[in-house]
Design a protein around this motif. Structure first.
Motif, PDB file in Angstrom:
ATOM      1  N   LEU A  27    -100.263  26.255  -3.344  1.00 63.36           N
ATOM      2  CA  LEU A  27     -99.965  25.261  -4.383  1.00 63.36           C
ATOM      3  C   LEU A  27    -100.229  25.811  -5.781  1.00 63.36           C
ATOM      4  CD1 LEU A  27    -101.279  21.964  -2.754  1.00 63.36           C
ATOM      5  CD2 LEU A  27     -98.911  22.538  -3.332  1.00 63.36           C
ATOM      6  N   THR A  31     -97.301  25.986  -8.455  1.00 61.88           N
ATOM      7  CA  THR A  31     -97.515  25.317  -9.745  1.00 61.88           C
ATOM      8  C   THR A  31     -97.297  26.293 -10.896  1.00 61.88           C
ATOM      9  OG1 THR A  31     -99.094  23.786  -8.738  1.00 61.88           O
ATOM     10  CG2 THR A  31     -99.175  24.006 -11.133  1.00 61.88           C
ATOM     11  N   TYR A  34     -93.628  27.005 -11.283  1.00 63.26           N
ATOM     12  CA  TYR A  34     -92.980  25.872 -11.944  1.00 63.26           C
ATOM     13  C   TYR A  34     -93.265  25.880 -13.447  1.00 63.26           C
ATOM     14  CZ  TYR A  34     -91.900  21.150 -13.424  1.00 63.26           C
ATOM     15  OH  TYR A  34     -91.416  20.076 -14.105  1.00 63.26           O
ATOM     16  N   ILE A  35     -94.531  26.059 -13.822  1.00 66.59           N
ATOM     17  CA  ILE A  35     -94.903  26.078 -15.245  1.00 66.59           C
ATOM     18  C   ILE A  35     -94.181  27.211 -15.967  1.00 66.59           C
ATOM     19  CG2 ILE A  35     -96.819  26.540 -16.838  1.00 66.59           C
ATOM     20  CD1 ILE A  35     -98.627  24.960 -14.877  1.00 66.59           C
ATOM     21  N   TRP A  66    -100.014  19.073 -16.084  1.00 64.67           N
ATOM     22  CA  TRP A  66     -99.742  20.211 -15.189  1.00 64.67           C
ATOM     23  C   TRP A  66    -100.871  21.230 -15.200  1.00 64.67           C
ATOM     24  CZ3 TRP A  66     -96.937  20.533 -11.122  1.00 64.67           C
ATOM     25  CH2 TRP A  66     -95.872  19.650 -10.965  1.00 64.67           C
ATOM     26  N   ILE A  69    -103.758  19.842 -13.138  1.00 65.03           N
ATOM     27  CA  ILE A  69    -103.511  20.066 -11.714  1.00 65.03           C
ATOM     28  C   ILE A  69    -103.862  21.505 -11.343  1.00 65.03           C
ATOM     29  CG2 ILE A  69    -101.670  20.292  -9.979  1.00 65.03           C
ATOM     30  CD1 ILE A  69    -100.321  17.856 -11.403  1.00 65.03           C
ATOM     31  N   LEU A  70    -103.462  22.448 -12.178  1.00 69.46           N
ATOM     32  CA  LEU A  70    -103.750  23.861 -11.916  1.00 69.46           C
ATOM     33  C   LEU A  70    -105.255  24.135 -11.912  1.00 69.46           C
ATOM     34  CD1 LEU A  70    -102.385  26.575 -11.402  1.00 69.46           C
ATOM     35  CD2 LEU A  70    -102.303  26.918 -13.875  1.00 69.46           C
ATOM     36  N   GLY A 147     -98.126  33.534 -10.338  1.00 71.54           N
ATOM     37  CA  GLY A 147     -97.825  32.532  -9.315  1.00 71.54           C
ATOM     38  C   GLY A 147     -97.253  33.151  -8.055  1.00 71.54           C
TER      39      GLY A 147
END
Length: 191
Positions: A27, A31, A34-35, A66, A69-70, A147
């Protein structure tokens, strides 16, 4: 206070630590990927990698959400990794876990801040690396690379043996144990 949940809930087929490390690291990787797709568009002075005009900024709450979350995923992974290091290493070598983690953290900070910020700065590259046409690294490229690396490295977690839990604790038992340690060490209460 998140740690007892991580110690108390796990999938026995994967193990107490890998049940958290594997999905959380994947995840984290997803993430970051995505970022990396949109972060350059919202940094001042950066070229937006999307086609067409620069999109309207989603707002600080979106970006903060975001990254929250990270950070939450990273903290969860850190708790599970610390517990795993304590279980894997014999008591005589446990002090080495802290040393290795500190060295890794320092190296990561150096690469992520000093090197990344220097090599992504037009002014630095123009002054110190004039043979390059522009910065060789972008913020989004670095986050995307990190990532992908995190997601790929998750596979290797499957090959590290994990000892079965020495004691089975329910989440509330872990909280009770934590509270008893805090109460028995009164100096922890005085901050």
């Amino acid at each position: 206070f998140w740690s007892p949940v991580i110690d108390g809930f796990y999938w026995s087929k994967l193990g107490r630590r890998r049940s958290w490390i594997l999905p959380v690291q994947i995840l984290i990787g997803l993430t970051m990927i995505y970022i990396s797709q949109w972060i350059d568009c919202y940094l001042p002075g950066e070229e937006c990698s999307t086609q067409g005009p620069r999109p309207e900024a989603p707002g600080i709450r979106f970006i903060t959400g975001w990254f929250f979350i990270l950070v939450l995923l990273s903290a969860t992974q850190d708790i599970a990794l610390d517990g795993w290091a304590l279980e894997l290493l014999p008591e005589t070598d446990r002090h080495l876990a802290s040393t290795a983690q500190t060295m890794g953290l320092t190296g990561g900070f150096f690469l992520s801040f000093t090197v990344l910020l220097s090599l992504s700065s037009r002014a630095f590259v123009r002054e110190w690396l004039p043979f390059l046409e522009g910065p060789p690294i972008t913020i989004s490229g670095y986050i995307g690379y990190a990532g992908i690396t995190a997601a790929i490295m998750s596979v290797f977690v499957l090959f590290v043996p994990e000892s079965p839990p020495t004691e089975e604790l329910e989440v509330m038992d872990v909280y009770r144990k934590l509270l008893s340690v805090i109460i028995s060490r009164k100096e922890l209460l005085v901050v």
